[in-house]
Write a protein that holds these residues in place. Structure first.
Motif, mmCIF file in Angstrom:
data_model
loop_
_atom_site.group_PDB
_atom_site.id
_atom_site.type_symbol
_atom_site.label_atom_id
_atom_site.label_comp_id
_atom_site.label_asym_id
_atom_site.label_seq_id
_atom_site.Cartn_x
_atom_site.Cartn_y
_atom_site.Cartn_z
ATOM 1 N N SER A 99 24.277 -24.203 8.817
ATOM 2 C CA SER A 99 24.317 -23.702 10.192
ATOM 3 C C SER A 99 23.396 -22.505 10.330
ATOM 4 C CB SER A 99 25.743 -23.321 10.570
ATOM 5 O OG SER A 99 26.130 -22.164 9.891
ATOM 6 N N THR A 100 22.795 -22.394 11.478
ATOM 7 C CA THR A 100 21.971 -21.233 11.775
ATOM 8 C C THR A 100 22.624 -20.459 12.901
ATOM 9 O OG1 THR A 100 20.635 -22.709 13.133
ATOM 10 C CG2 THR A 100 19.694 -22.035 11.029
ATOM 11 N N SER A 101 22.540 -19.161 12.806
ATOM 12 C CA SER A 101 23.156 -18.310 13.807
ATOM 13 C C SER A 101 22.381 -18.398 15.114
ATOM 14 C CB SER A 101 23.183 -16.865 13.311
ATOM 15 O OG SER A 101 23.698 -16.029 14.300
ATOM 16 N N THR A 102 23.118 -18.483 16.215
ATOM 17 C CA THR A 102 22.473 -18.501 17.529
ATOM 18 C C THR A 102 22.528 -17.127 18.185
ATOM 19 O OG1 THR A 102 24.536 -19.181 18.567
ATOM 20 C CG2 THR A 102 22.999 -20.930 17.906
ATOM 21 N N THR A 103 23.061 -16.150 17.476
ATOM 22 C CA THR A 103 23.114 -14.791 18.005
ATOM 23 C C THR A 103 22.444 -13.835 17.031
ATOM 24 O OG1 THR A 103 25.248 -14.291 16.982
ATOM 25 C CG2 THR A 103 25.295 -15.252 19.190
ATOM 26 N N ALA A 104 22.047 -12.702 17.564
ATOM 27 C CA ALA A 104 21.515 -11.633 16.720
ATOM 28 C C ALA A 104 22.696 -10.824 16.182
ATOM 29 C CB ALA A 104 20.586 -10.744 17.545
ATOM 30 N N SER A 105 22.445 -10.028 15.169
ATOM 31 C CA SER A 105 23.466 -9.114 14.656
ATOM 32 C C SER A 105 22.871 -7.715 14.550
ATOM 33 C CB SER A 105 24.014 -9.587 13.310
ATOM 34 O OG SER A 105 22.979 -9.649 12.356
ATOM 35 N N VAL A 106 23.757 -6.705 14.599
ATOM 36 C CA VAL A 106 23.312 -5.315 14.636
ATOM 37 C C VAL A 106 24.111 -4.485 13.642
ATOM 38 C CG1 VAL A 106 23.188 -3.235 16.078
ATOM 39 C CG2 VAL A 106 22.655 -5.459 17.065
ATOM 40 N N SER A 107 23.420 -3.587 12.961
ATOM 41 C CA SER A 107 24.072 -2.573 12.131
ATOM 42 C C SER A 107 23.314 -1.258 12.325
ATOM 43 C CB SER A 107 24.092 -2.988 10.653
ATOM 44 O OG SER A 107 22.774 -3.128 10.157
ATOM 45 N N THR A 108 23.954 -0.161 11.940
ATOM 46 C CA THR A 108 23.321 1.144 12.103
ATOM 47 C C THR A 108 23.872 2.126 11.081
ATOM 48 O OG1 THR A 108 22.719 2.865 13.705
ATOM 49 C CG2 THR A 108 24.980 2.020 13.812
ATOM 50 N N HIS A 109 23.149 3.189 10.877
ATOM 51 C CA HIS A 109 23.670 4.335 10.138
ATOM 52 C C HIS A 109 22.988 5.592 10.675
ATOM 53 C CE1 HIS A 109 20.058 3.872 7.496
ATOM 54 N NE2 HIS A 109 20.220 5.165 7.299
#
Length: 135
Positions: free
Chosen positions: A2-12
């Motif tokens: 499966s491939t993701s259809t949404t983006a993902s976010v992380s931060t520091h």
């Protein structure tokens, strides 16, 4: 597969004035699908002792723009109080308005593509900030 259809976010967050992570900073995450769409607040998190938000909410399908809102004023006010206590008689930030913060919040808006991960670090000091797309 499966491939993701949404983006993902992380931060520091790194407090560049002391060369250390900024802990306990509240971060709110919002998203929208298209430049004319309304912002949808998805929730938030707080930075951990390493300055990282490891549990930001997932982005909904169709997200094209993301907004991170960093509430940095409480972090700096707490830090100033600790510095003043440590110095006892000396003001926390001489001649700088130690009772307030120059940038009380930092609002970062950026575009995303489906399936990609976006790590957006915030480099922070009492009188400025910088962001970039990390890895």
């Amino acid at each position: 597969m499966s491939t993701s259809t949404t983006a993902s976010v992380s931060t520091h967050i790194l407090d560049t004035s002391v060369g250390r992570p900024a802990a306990a900073v509240a971060v709110r995450l919002s998203a929208r699908g298209g430049g004319a769409a309304d912002w949808q607040e998805l929730g938030g998190s707080r930075t951990d002792a390493d300055g990282r938000c490891k549990d930001l909410p997932a982005l909904p399908e169709g997200t094209t723009h993301v907004r991170l809102d960093f509430a940095v004023e409480p972090y700096f006010l707490s830090k100033q109080a600790k510095q003043a206590e440590a110095q006892q008689d000396a003001p926390a930030n001489r001649d700088s308005g130690a009772d307030r913060t120059f940038f009380p919040e930092v609002l970062i808006t950026f575009a995303v593509n489906p399936g990609e991960h976006y790590h957006v670090p915030l480099l922070l000091n009492p009188f400025g900030y910088s962001v970039y797309r990390g890895s």
